[in-house]
Enzyme design. Sequence first.
Site, PDB file in Angstrom:
ATOM      1  N   GLN A 107     -30.676  -8.129  43.671  1.00 32.12           N
ATOM      2  CA  GLN A 107     -29.319  -8.087  43.136  1.00 32.12           C
ATOM      3  C   GLN A 107     -28.721  -9.489  43.076  1.00 32.12           C
ATOM      4  OE1 GLN A 107     -27.788  -4.748  42.583  1.00 32.12           O
ATOM      5  NE2 GLN A 107     -26.631  -6.093  41.261  1.00 32.12           N
ATOM      6  N   PHE A 108     -29.132 -10.276  42.078  1.00 33.49           N
ATOM      7  CA  PHE A 108     -28.637 -11.648  41.966  1.00 33.49           C
ATOM      8  C   PHE A 108     -27.134 -11.697  41.768  1.00 33.49           C
ATOM      9  CE2 PHE A 108     -29.207 -10.586  37.538  1.00 33.49           C
ATOM     10  CZ  PHE A 108     -28.189 -11.270  36.893  1.00 33.49           C
ATOM     11  N   THR A 109     -26.542 -10.602  41.284  1.00 34.19           N
ATOM     12  CA  THR A 109     -25.100 -10.593  41.023  1.00 34.19           C
ATOM     13  C   THR A 109     -24.272 -10.676  42.303  1.00 34.19           C
ATOM     14  OG1 THR A 109     -25.038  -8.179  40.935  1.00 34.19           O
ATOM     15  CG2 THR A 109     -25.367  -9.355  38.839  1.00 34.19           C
TER      16      THR A 109
END
Length: 147
Positions: free
Chosen positions: A78-80
């Site tokens: 989950q890079f966000t």
Amino acid sequence: MRAVVTRVSRASVTIDGQVNGQIGRGFLVLLGIGPQDTEEVARKLAEKICNLRVFEDENGKMNRNLEQVGGALLVVSQFTLYADTSSRRPGFSGAAKPDLAIPLYEHFMACCQQRGFDVQHGEFGADMQVDSCNDGPVTILFDTDQH
């Protein structure tokens, strides 16, 4: 590293219409990796999450960990979680690039597996649909930059 850990009664991740990973009781872990993260950071975070005591005991108190309830983990990259939200359109330059993030994502999961847990996962960088049934709800935020 940043992780959003949700206690679930079930969770799954689907990619291109196919279930890629699914668990019953356990943790859905949304995992973000920053550019300064290391294998040691991943190991310590895995240890914290695997030992997190948020499952109810016989007295209704959150006192049991994942092992004590026979739980599993569903880990989704989950890079966000590293979004810069200073404007209306978030920027993601604070997230680690794939050449660093992918090995650390895999190392985090390996550390959980070495502790004896069933670890299901998504696919790094894929368009995924994540389904979960939050239990409680209980959701804990981890940020290794904030001890």
